[in-house]
Scaffold this motif. Structure first.
Motif, PDB file in Angstrom:
ATOM      1  N   GLN A  45       0.846  -1.186   0.000  1.00 17.81           N
ATOM      2  CA  GLN A  45       0.000   0.000   0.000  1.00 17.81           C
ATOM      3  C   GLN A  45       0.886   1.243   0.000  1.00 17.81           C
ATOM      4  OE1 GLN A  45      -3.492  -0.346  -0.148  1.00 17.81           O
ATOM      5  NE2 GLN A  45      -2.872  -2.474  -0.439  1.00 17.81           N
ATOM      6  N   LEU A  46       0.601   2.177  -0.884  1.00 20.67           N
ATOM      7  CA  LEU A  46       1.375   3.416  -0.968  1.00 20.67           C
ATOM      8  C   LEU A  46       1.174   4.224   0.308  1.00 20.67           C
ATOM      9  CD1 LEU A  46       3.048   5.379  -2.790  1.00 20.67           C
ATOM     10  CD2 LEU A  46       0.869   6.364  -3.474  1.00 20.67           C
ATOM     11  N   ILE A  47       2.283   4.631   0.939  1.00 21.99           N
ATOM     12  CA  ILE A  47       2.165   5.412   2.169  1.00 21.99           C
ATOM     13  C   ILE A  47       2.674   6.844   2.005  1.00 21.99           C
ATOM     14  CG2 ILE A  47       2.170   3.456   3.764  1.00 21.99           C
ATOM     15  CD1 ILE A  47       5.158   3.991   4.240  1.00 21.99           C
TER      16      ILE A  47
ATOM     17  N   LYS B 104       0.412   6.636  -9.988  1.00 22.93           N
ATOM     18  CA  LYS B 104       0.506   5.836  -8.772  1.00 22.93           C
ATOM     19  C   LYS B 104      -0.087   4.449  -8.999  1.00 22.93           C
ATOM     20  CE  LYS B 104       0.393   9.862  -5.791  1.00 22.93           C
ATOM     21  NZ  LYS B 104      -0.203  10.528  -4.610  1.00 22.93           N
ATOM     22  N   LEU B 105       0.521   3.471  -8.341  1.00 15.00           N
ATOM     23  CA  LEU B 105       0.075   2.088  -8.439  1.00 15.00           C
ATOM     24  C   LEU B 105      -0.740   1.706  -7.206  1.00 15.00           C
ATOM     25  CD1 LEU B 105       3.338   0.294  -9.646  1.00 15.00           C
ATOM     26  CD2 LEU B 105       1.457   1.157 -11.038  1.00 15.00           C
ATOM     27  N   PHE B 106      -1.812   0.955  -7.440  1.00 15.16           N
ATOM     28  CA  PHE B 106      -2.632   0.424  -6.356  1.00 15.16           C
ATOM     29  C   PHE B 106      -2.625  -1.099  -6.506  1.00 15.16           C
ATOM     30  CE2 PHE B 106      -4.399   4.376  -4.815  1.00 15.16           C
ATOM     31  CZ  PHE B 106      -4.226   5.235  -5.898  1.00 15.16           C
ATOM     32  N   PHE B 107      -2.121  -1.775  -5.477  1.00 14.35           N
ATOM     33  CA  PHE B 107      -1.907  -3.213  -5.558  1.00 14.35           C
ATOM     34  C   PHE B 107      -3.071  -4.017  -5.005  1.00 14.35           C
ATOM     35  CE2 PHE B 107       2.446  -3.913  -6.937  1.00 14.35           C
ATOM     36  CZ  PHE B 107       3.035  -2.678  -6.753  1.00 14.35           C
ATOM     37  N   GLY B 108      -3.253  -5.205  -5.566  1.00 18.72           N
ATOM     38  CA  GLY B 108      -4.133  -6.196  -4.988  1.00 18.72           C
ATOM     39  C   GLY B 108      -3.393  -7.002  -3.939  1.00 18.72           C
ATOM     40  N   SER B 109      -4.075  -7.981  -3.343  1.00 23.25           N
ATOM     41  CA  SER B 109      -3.457  -8.788  -2.280  1.00 23.25           C
ATOM     42  C   SER B 109      -2.625  -9.937  -2.833  1.00 23.25           C
ATOM     43  CB  SER B 109      -4.534  -9.347  -1.352  1.00 23.25           C
ATOM     44  OG  SER B 109      -5.190  -8.290  -0.669  1.00 23.25           O
ATOM     45  N   GLY B 110      -2.728 -10.170  -4.119  1.00 27.70           N
ATOM     46  CA  GLY B 110      -1.852 -11.152  -4.740  1.00 27.70           C
ATOM     47  C   GLY B 110      -2.412 -12.560  -4.810  1.00 27.70           C
ATOM     48  N   THR B 111      -1.796 -13.353  -5.655  1.00 28.59           N
ATOM     49  CA  THR B 111      -2.063 -14.791  -5.741  1.00 28.59           C
ATOM     50  C   THR B 111      -0.776 -15.511  -5.351  1.00 28.59           C
ATOM     51  OG1 THR B 111      -3.726 -14.628  -7.484  1.00 28.59           O
ATOM     52  CG2 THR B 111      -2.566 -16.732  -7.268  1.00 28.59           C
ATOM     53  N   GLN B 112      -0.850 -16.336  -4.314  1.00 25.86           N
ATOM     54  CA  GLN B 112       0.315 -17.104  -3.882  1.00 25.86           C
ATOM     55  C   GLN B 112       0.346 -18.417  -4.663  1.00 25.86           C
ATOM     56  OE1 GLN B 112       2.762 -16.165  -1.405  1.00 25.86           O
ATOM     57  NE2 GLN B 112       3.772 -17.843  -2.482  1.00 25.86           N
ATOM     58  N   LEU B 113       1.337 -18.562  -5.514  1.00 31.61           N
ATOM     59  CA  LEU B 113       1.490 -19.754  -6.340  1.00 31.61           C
ATOM     60  C   LEU B 113       2.588 -20.641  -5.775  1.00 31.61           C
ATOM     61  CD1 LEU B 113       1.037 -21.444  -8.946  1.00 31.61           C
ATOM     62  CD2 LEU B 113       2.715 -19.956 -10.061  1.00 31.61           C
ATOM     63  N   SER B 114       2.260 -21.873  -5.548  1.00 35.57           N
ATOM     64  CA  SER B 114       3.251 -22.851  -5.109  1.00 35.57           C
ATOM     65  C   SER B 114       3.362 -23.924  -6.182  1.00 35.57           C
ATOM     66  CB  SER B 114       2.837 -23.495  -3.774  1.00 35.57           C
ATOM     67  OG  SER B 114       2.778 -22.518  -2.752  1.00 35.57           O
ATOM     68  N   VAL B 115       4.590 -24.166  -6.635  1.00 35.27           N
ATOM     69  CA  VAL B 115       4.838 -25.184  -7.648  1.00 35.27           C
ATOM     70  C   VAL B 115       5.590 -26.339  -6.991  1.00 35.27           C
ATOM     71  CG1 VAL B 115       5.855 -25.701  -9.882  1.00 35.27           C
ATOM     72  CG2 VAL B 115       4.937 -23.413  -9.422  1.00 35.27           C
ATOM     73  N   LEU B 116       4.994 -27.527  -7.040  1.00 35.12           N
ATOM     74  CA  LEU B 116       5.585 -28.690  -6.370  1.00 35.12           C
ATOM     75  C   LEU B 116       6.241 -29.628  -7.390  1.00 35.12           C
ATOM     76  CD1 LEU B 116       2.640 -29.450  -3.923  1.00 35.12           C
ATOM     77  CD2 LEU B 116       4.612 -27.962  -3.566  1.00 35.12           C
TER      78      LEU B 116
END
Lengths: 112, 116
Positions: A45-47, B104-116
């Protein structure tokens, strides 16, 4: 290529103390420097941010300083609180390639 | 105003498989950027899309690809997965292209990818 170095990688401070995180960028054409806070399980998050024509910017307990000559910029957090505990990322926008280059992050722990 | 939405939150795949990740930007935002986040490496830029066109890309192999739809939603695809692809994949949106006045960039919470 473009690079942003960030130090320290981890930082522990007592509640109420100040915290300082430093970044150095390589591309002299960089002109915009945002700071992001990432809490566990969330996206960054940008602060606060600063543009290259400004030397310092403050927002309540957070301030950022920029030294263009030395290609350094720093994040200052005063009167730290437990909720400030997170990973902080610096970034530099390079106008030559139109990309954000991020530092490797600083894990800040504020001890109650 | 809803933020950036990424689905799914978690994925487990095996080597050689392919995967598709989805990102819905903030309403009204037309630029979507993708980043790979790994411990100790920070955020590495993958690519940026604006108005369904790839405007910029990072230094990743061709196994990584993306696209953007007319409603600005974006997908990222990774084919022939490798163990080293395990990471948090972040999507960021902005109202204009990243090269427009330091958007400005606004990020999402992401996708956690695990490769087994």
């Amino acid at each position: 290529g473009e690079n942003v170095e960030q130090h320290p990688s981890t930082l522990s401070v007592q509640e109420g103390d100040s915290a300082v995180i430093k970044c150095t960028y390589s591309d002299s054409a960089s002109n915009y420097f945002p700071w992001y806070k990432q809490e566990l399980g969330k996206g960054p998050q940008l602060i606060i941010d600063i543009r290259s024509n400004v030397g310092e910017k403050k927002d309540q307990r957070i301030a950022v300083t920029l030294n263009k000559t030395a290609k350094h910029f720093s994040l200052h957090i005063t009167e730290t609180q437990p909720e400030d505990s997170a990973v902080y990322f610096c970034a530099a926008f390079t106008s030559g390639t139109y990309k954000y280059i991020f530092g490797t992050g600083t894990r800040l722990k504020v001890l109650a | 105003k809803a933020g950036v939405t990424q689905t799914p939150r978690y994925l487990i795949k095996t080597r050689g498989q392919q995967v598709t990740l989805s990102c819905s930007p903030i309403s009204g935002h037309r630029s979507v950027s993708w980043y790979q986040q790994t411990p100790g490496q920070g955020l590495q830029f993958l690519f940026e899309y604006f108005s369904e066109t790839q405007r910029n890309k990072g230094n990743f192999p061709g196994r990584f690809s993306g696209r953007q739809f007319s409603n600005s939603r974006s997908e990222m695809n990774v084919s022939t997965l490798e163990l080293g692809d395990s990471a948090l994949y972040l999507c960021a949106s902005s109202s204009r292209p990243v090269d427009a006045a330091n958007e400005k960039l606004f990020f999402g919470s992401g996708t956690q990818l695990s490769v087994l």
